[in-house]
Design a protein around this motif. Structure first.
Motif, mmCIF file in Angstrom:
data_model
loop_
_atom_site.group_PDB
_atom_site.id
_atom_site.type_symbol
_atom_site.label_atom_id
_atom_site.label_comp_id
_atom_site.label_asym_id
_atom_site.label_seq_id
_atom_site.Cartn_x
_atom_site.Cartn_y
_atom_site.Cartn_z
ATOM 1 N N VAL A 1 7.408 28.079 8.849
ATOM 2 C CA VAL A 1 6.841 28.355 7.518
ATOM 3 C C VAL A 1 5.961 29.596 7.594
ATOM 4 N N LEU A 2 6.116 30.428 6.607
ATOM 5 C CA LEU A 2 5.327 31.658 6.566
ATOM 6 C C LEU A 2 3.943 31.355 5.998
ATOM 7 N N ARG A 3 2.919 31.650 6.789
ATOM 8 C CA ARG A 3 1.542 31.428 6.324
ATOM 9 C C ARG A 3 0.861 32.766 6.088
ATOM 10 N N PHE A 4 -0.127 32.720 5.205
ATOM 11 C CA PHE A 4 -0.768 33.972 4.785
ATOM 12 C C PHE A 4 -2.269 33.924 5.029
ATOM 13 N N GLU A 5 -2.781 35.093 5.314
ATOM 14 C CA GLU A 5 -4.229 35.233 5.484
ATOM 15 C C GLU A 5 -4.827 35.621 4.128
ATOM 16 N N PRO A 171 8.821 26.611 0.838
ATOM 17 C CA PRO A 171 8.229 27.893 1.211
ATOM 18 C C PRO A 171 9.211 28.810 1.940
ATOM 19 N N ASP A 172 8.890 30.086 1.877
ATOM 20 C CA ASP A 172 9.633 31.053 2.690
ATOM 21 C C ASP A 172 9.307 30.781 4.157
ATOM 22 N N TRP A 261 -2.458 38.222 2.087
ATOM 23 C CA TRP A 261 -2.177 37.580 0.809
ATOM 24 C C TRP A 261 -1.239 38.377 -0.104
ATOM 25 N N PRO A 262 -1.322 39.714 -0.145
ATOM 26 C CA PRO A 262 -0.479 40.456 -1.101
ATOM 27 C C PRO A 262 1.016 40.218 -0.891
ATOM 28 N N LEU A 263 1.409 39.805 0.318
ATOM 29 C CA LEU A 263 2.837 39.608 0.570
ATOM 30 C C LEU A 263 3.416 38.470 -0.267
ATOM 31 N N ARG A 264 2.568 37.518 -0.659
ATOM 32 C CA ARG A 264 3.091 36.371 -1.417
ATOM 33 C C ARG A 264 3.780 36.836 -2.695
ATOM 34 N N VAL A 311 13.941 34.246 2.683
ATOM 35 C CA VAL A 311 13.406 34.130 1.330
ATOM 36 C C VAL A 311 14.071 32.957 0.620
ATOM 37 N N THR A 312 13.244 32.040 0.122
ATOM 38 C CA THR A 312 13.788 30.924 -0.654
ATOM 39 C C THR A 312 14.333 31.469 -1.971
#
Ligand SMILES: [Zn+2]
Length: 708
Positions: A1-5, A171-172, A261-264, A311-312
């Motif tokens: 799962v891709l996690r974000f800061e 999630p992606d 975060w902007p990648l979301r 990518v979902t």
């Protein structure tokens, strides 16, 4: 799962000043959202050596931030300024618009439907993506939210930031561990070429706001990197080219493996704009700063990473628009924060610290030994709120004195405001405001942190008969005045009659307070301090002086020496040259300051003879004079000394003792003569009447302070 800061918000203190201004001057009670400008600031990882510089190097992360500043409002309305903001650090700073919701009450702030607020902004982001607007202007992917309540009374700013992110469920995912850019490229020169290309792209595009598409062709002979805008996605990814297509963004994350975060929302853009893409490489570009002419040796320092993201597809999402993004507080809870700026923004506090600073400058530059607190902590009772009271109060305030109480029984008359700087015309209309309270409220307007009070009180006077009906009122007034004397450290006698100075002089002597007295002639003045009755002051014998400085009334008996005096100085005069009151008041306050800075305080001896010239060498400001007499004629001023008299009608031990024993009844007797300014009872009590009858003998007995 891709996690974000996620982001941390950083609010410069000036922003809150801007918010206060915005609320007071433009928004007022309007709670509609307003656009403000913020900027993403990349996180950094610093190498720090632990264990006192001997341990291993460790990376310490400074998180990615969203920063808002005082210019948040002005920049939001001005595209040119936005571009200038961006161009200050091309590729590093990413400016974004956000929405401010400022509530009017703390309840409104708490009750605000934060879920709905976040969803609505998420829906706007989705609309911008679907309409293609976000492709043209990727900044629309990242609006931030700021919910506030500004408590301008207390300068408390309750606030909560949100960074709305449209989330994918399921999630992606990432297919492999992130690859550092230095490992991703085939050779080091490809890395420097990437940095160069990125720098050129970000500088060439004034609207660049952190996203790009890149194509990397490791087998190409020369130009191996191409960087373009999101609008070029199809071109860059088209089958016409070999090499790999990469979605890139300026990644503020300082986390080793997690993208920012902007990648979301950028992936949301990809999901909806290019539904055919199920897998993509993402370049989390973290080396924008390196590209600023520091390309050499970049390879070792590069922090950028490359992700392989699954990518979902949009059609598989369980919900079309799920949004998250409220910021967590310092303890990682989802909760608002509060900033307390009362110490830096409250104008009353600012005024207080400005005054303190002004006084401290005196200490730093001119008088390092000065004990400012000793002066500022002095509680001052001003008997008389007329011309002298007004000037003395202002000078005390300038010294930092906070506790000032005015006693006066008059009302502000039309003639007062021009001469008495605490009053204005409006105070004198409709019969005039009571002076004591008008003076106190004027002081509070001048300096809100002053503890100023006004007491409307007629000072009981000897020689003025007290009618039977007035006895109780006079008794109460005397008791109130005595209480006031006890509650203060210094008593200023600033009335315009001799008689009204008598009771406070006696009470000051009784309670061993420092008493300062100012009296004016038409063009002359006397400013003096009364000697404080010391423990061994028990000289109750015959006519003569006692070993302390005299009071204003001692001058009746022991005339201070002043060979230059050409007139009676103690005459009370309400018709004076206008400059004389501020001069005399200023000297009286400086006499107080000098006395308070002397190690013996009110017991300090006055300089005599040669010492008088230089003020002696004790105390920060030298020895305090006893009496200062000045004349406008010839502009002369003298410091002179007069000893206390055992015959004094106000401070002699006999008078003090009589009051101690009989209290108010003694005052009644002192006033019973009913002959203004006669003092016959007091003179009899102290032996002064006898003295007057035997003038010749008296002159032999009196010790003059200086040779006649
Ligand atoms: Zn006296």
């Amino acid at each position: 799962v891709l996690r974000f800061e996620t982001f941390s918000s950083t609010v410069e203190p000036e922003f809150w000043a801007g918010l206060a201004h915005h609320k007071l001057h433009s928004a007022q009670l309007d709670t509609k959202r307003t656009t403000i400008r913020g900027e993403f600031v990349g996180g950094r990882r610093h190498a720090v050596r632990g264990n006192g510089q001997t341990g291993p190097l460790q990376k310490v992360a400074v998180p990615a931030r969203l920063r808002v500043k005082q210019d948040a409002w002005t920049i939001a309305e001005n595209d040119t300024q936005k571009q200038q903001q961006q161009q200050q650090q091309p590729g590093v700073l990413v400016g974004v618009d956000g929405y401010l919701h400022n509530t009017n009450t703390v309840e409104e702030f708490k009750r605000y439907d934060k879920g709905e607020l976040l969803r609505s902004v998420g829906a706007e982001v989705l609309d911008a993506i679907r309409s293609g607007k976000a492709t043209q202007k990727p900044e629309l992917l990242w609006p931030f939210l700021l919910l506030t309540f500004a408590d301008l009374k207390k300068y408390l700013f309750h606030h909560w930031f949100a960074f709305p992110a449209v989330t994918a469920d399921p999630p992606d995912t990432v297919t492999e561990v992130p690859v550092p850019i230095s490992k991703f490229v085939a050779r080091d020169t490809d890395l420097t070429q990437l940095l160069d290309e990125f720098a050129a792209f970000s500088i060439a595009n004034a609207d660049f706001c952190g996203t790009f598409v890149a194509r990397y062709s490791p087998d190409a002979p020369e130009k191996r990197w191409y960087i373009g805008a999101l609008t070029e996605w199809d071109e860059v990814c088209g089958s016409a080219h070999d090499g790999m297509a990469i979605l890139g963004f300026v990644d503020p994350s300082s986390h080793a493996t997690r993208p920012g975060w902007p990648l979301r929302n950028l992936l949301t853009w990809l999901r909806h704009q290019h539904p055919e893409v199920s897998q993509t490489r993402v370049l989390c570009f973290r080396d924008a700063a390196l590209s600023q002419g520091k390309v050499s040796a970049a390879a070792q320092k590069c922090e950028s990473i490359v992700l392989q993201v699954n990518v979902t597809p949009a059609v598989l999402l369980t919900a079309e628009c799920r949004v998250s993004g409220w910021e967590r507080d310092a303890t990682q809870r989802l909760a608002p924060r509060t900033v307390d700026l009362s110490s830096t923004m409250d104008p009353e506090r600012l005024a207080t610290s400005a005054l303190d600073l002004n006084l401290q400058l005196m200490r730093w530059r001119l008088a390092p030994e000065i004990d400012l607190a000793r002066i500022a902590g002095t509680r001052a009772l001003l008997v008389g709120a007329g011309t002298l009271g007004a000037y003395v109060a202002r000078a005390l305030l300038a010294w930092g004195v906070r506790k000032i109480t005015f006693v006066d029984n008059g009302r502000v008359s039309f003639s007062n405001p021009p001469r008495q700087p605490l009053y204005e015309f409006a105070d004198s209309v409709d019969g005039g405001k009571p002076k004591a309270e008008a003076a106190a409220s004027s002081m509070r307007r001048i300096f809100p942190r002053v503890d100023a009070h006004g007491v409307q009180l007629s000072v009981p006077m000897p020689g003025h008969g007290v009618a039977a009906a007035e006895v109780e009122g006079t008794r109460a007034a005397a008791a109130q005045l005595e209480k006031l004397v006890v509650e203060h450290d210094v008593v200023f006698l600033l009335t315009d009659s001799r008689e009204s100075r008598w009771l406070p002089t006696m009470l000051g002597a009784l309670h061993r307070k420092l008493v300062l007295c100012v009296a004016l002639g038409f063009d002359s003045f006397v400013a003096m301090r009364h000697g404080i009755v010391s423990d061994h002051d028990s000289n109750t014998g015959g006519p003569g002086t006692v070993e302390r400085l005299g009071c204003y009334f001692c001058n009746d008996v022991v005339a201070p020496t002043d060979s230059l005096a050409d007139r009676t100085l103690d005459q009370q005069c309400t018709v004076t040259r206008p400059g004389i009151a501020p001069i005399a008041s200023g000297i009286a306050v400086e006499l107080l300051a000098t006395t308070l800075q002397h190690p013996l305080g009110g017991l300090a001896p006055a300089p005599v003879g040669g010492d008088a010239a230089d003020g002696g060498n004790e105390g920060v400001f030298g020895a305090p004079a006893h009496q200062v007499r000045g004349y406008l004629t010839g502009f002369r001023q003298h410091a002179i000394v007069g000893q206390a008299s055992s015959l004094c009608t106000a401070c002699s031990p006999r008078v003090i003792e009589a009051y101690r024993q009989h209290g108010f009844d003694f005052l009644l007797r002192a006033g019973a003569a009913n002959v203004p300014a006669n003092y016959s009872y007091l003179e009899t009590l102290t032996g002064l009447a006898e003295l007057h009858r035997q003038t010749d003998r008296m002159l032999e007995d009196i010790e003059w302070s200086e040779d006649e």
